[in-house]
Every structure is written in C-alpha cells, then in structure tokens.
Design a protein around this motif. Sequence first.
Motif, PDB file in Angstrom:
ATOM      1  N   VAL A   1       0.804  -1.163  -0.089  1.00  0.00           N
ATOM      2  CA  VAL A   1      -0.002  -0.078  -0.053  1.00  0.00           C
ATOM      3  C   VAL A   1       0.895   1.340  -0.020  1.00  0.00           C
ATOM      4  O   VAL A   1       0.538   1.838  -0.928  1.00  0.00           O
ATOM      5  CB  VAL A   1      -1.083   0.055   1.152  1.00  0.00           C
ATOM      6  N   ARG A   2       1.818   1.333   1.092  1.00  0.00           N
ATOM      7  CA  ARG A   2       2.591   2.507   0.871  1.00  0.00           C
ATOM      8  C   ARG A   2       3.380   2.685  -0.294  1.00  0.00           C
ATOM      9  O   ARG A   2       3.418   3.865  -0.877  1.00  0.00           O
ATOM     10  CB  ARG A   2       3.465   2.473   2.308  1.00  0.00           C
ATOM     11  N   PRO A   3       4.125   1.790  -0.764  1.00  0.00           N
ATOM     12  CA  PRO A   3       4.968   2.127  -1.959  1.00  0.00           C
ATOM     13  C   PRO A   3       3.655   2.564  -3.267  1.00  0.00           C
ATOM     14  O   PRO A   3       4.247   3.430  -4.075  1.00  0.00           O
ATOM     15  CB  PRO A   3       5.504   0.768  -2.371  1.00  0.00           C
ATOM     16  N   LEU A   4       2.605   1.826  -3.311  1.00  0.00           N
ATOM     17  CA  LEU A   4       1.549   2.321  -4.380  1.00  0.00           C
ATOM     18  C   LEU A   4       1.331   3.732  -4.202  1.00  0.00           C
ATOM     19  O   LEU A   4       1.039   4.603  -5.072  1.00  0.00           O
ATOM     20  CB  LEU A   4       0.621   1.565  -4.271  1.00  0.00           C
ATOM     21  N   ILE A   5       0.876   4.165  -2.801  1.00  0.00           N
ATOM     22  CA  ILE A   5       0.589   5.452  -2.599  1.00  0.00           C
ATOM     23  C   ILE A   5       1.834   6.483  -2.862  1.00  0.00           C
ATOM     24  O   ILE A   5       1.543   7.471  -3.616  1.00  0.00           O
ATOM     25  CB  ILE A   5       0.354   5.495  -1.096  1.00  0.00           C
ATOM     26  N   ASN A   6       2.940   6.133  -2.619  1.00  0.00           N
ATOM     27  CA  ASN A   6       4.244   7.002  -2.940  1.00  0.00           C
ATOM     28  C   ASN A   6       4.205   7.055  -4.337  1.00  0.00           C
ATOM     29  O   ASN A   6       4.651   8.262  -4.990  1.00  0.00           O
ATOM     30  CB  ASN A   6       5.231   6.141  -2.348  1.00  0.00           C
ATOM     31  N   THR A   7       4.017   5.934  -5.106  1.00  0.00           N
ATOM     32  CA  THR A   7       4.116   5.988  -6.642  1.00  0.00           C
ATOM     33  C   THR A   7       2.990   6.849  -7.013  1.00  0.00           C
ATOM     34  O   THR A   7       3.251   7.722  -7.959  1.00  0.00           O
ATOM     35  CB  THR A   7       3.725   4.521  -7.140  1.00  0.00           C
TER      36      THR A   7
END
Length: 184
Positions: free
Chosen positions: A38-44
């Motif tokens: 979730v966090r890597p996708l939000i950052n992307t």
Amino acid sequence: MVKKYSGVAIALHWIIAVGVFTNLVLPNIWEAMGDENVRPLINTHKSIGVTVLGLAVMRLLWRLTHTPPALPASYKPWEVKTSHAAHWALYAFMFAMPLTGWIMDSAWKDAATHPMSWFGLFEWPRIGMVMTLDPVTKEAWHGAFGAAHEILGYALWALWALHVGAAFKHQFMDGEKEIQRMMP
C-alpha cells in the motif's frame, strides 16, 4: 489529409493520459495488493501526481502558444462547443487533482516524519504553509482536500469516458480520422 497536433502536443497528451489513467486506477487497487504494497503504491501515486502537474504546466503553455489543428468541418456547432469545454475541463482537472492531493498530503498528520520522494530519487517538498498550520486546522484541511481529491477523481472518470467516447464516436460512427490527429 489528417490535420494532426504537433509532436510536442501529442507526446504531452499521451504521457499525461497514461499518468492520469494510472493514478485513477491506483487508489482502486492498492488495498487489494496487500498491506506491504500500500505505502509504495501511494508513494508512486504521489510521484505520478506531481509529474502530471509539471507536465500540465508545460502542456498548457504549449497550448497557449501553439494553435491546435481545426476540428473537422463536419462537426456540429454543439460538438465543437462541447469539445472545447471538455478540453478546458481536462486542463482544469490536470491542475486540480495534483494540487488537492498535494495539499491533502501536506496536511497529513505524519507528513513531517514521513518525507515524500519523487519516485525514490529525491525528496519532494510538501507545502510549507500547510505543514505549519495548527493540528486541528491541518486535520480539517486533510479531510476537506482529501474529499475534494476523491470527488474530483470520480468526476474525472466521467470526463475521461466522455472524451474517449467522443473520440470513438467521431472515428467509428462519423468516419472522421479523429484518433489519427493525436497519434505519433
């Protein structure tokens, strides 16, 4: 002969289109991708958003200084007006979506302890004025701009469907070479 957009306009159109479409899809899938993703996708999502904002500035400047090809003469007056309105609405969304997201992110209660980066390459600044608001105001801004960001996202899906549907209508029902105008 097909009256085409310039190479710069075409490149900006498709790069921004891919970015916007990706960012419209990401919030709908990140929870299904597992907690660790979730966090890597939000950052992307954030990185794509600020990239779209920068490209939107370039695209608007290009559009204001370069006349696009005229619409085919077969278009009805209401189609011409609707086309112009939809295109200017798309420009508004290209600015409103990233800006509401950036403000929301800057008002996030943990923003100070979780730096934002651009695709992991360098730190992207948050909006200082928003970060210095008192905690109650920041929370209110986070909620309000988050809600606006989400509502704009749903509206952008509708505008995207109208834009693509109109291009297909002109291409396949009216026999105009509409899609070729925006192809490299």
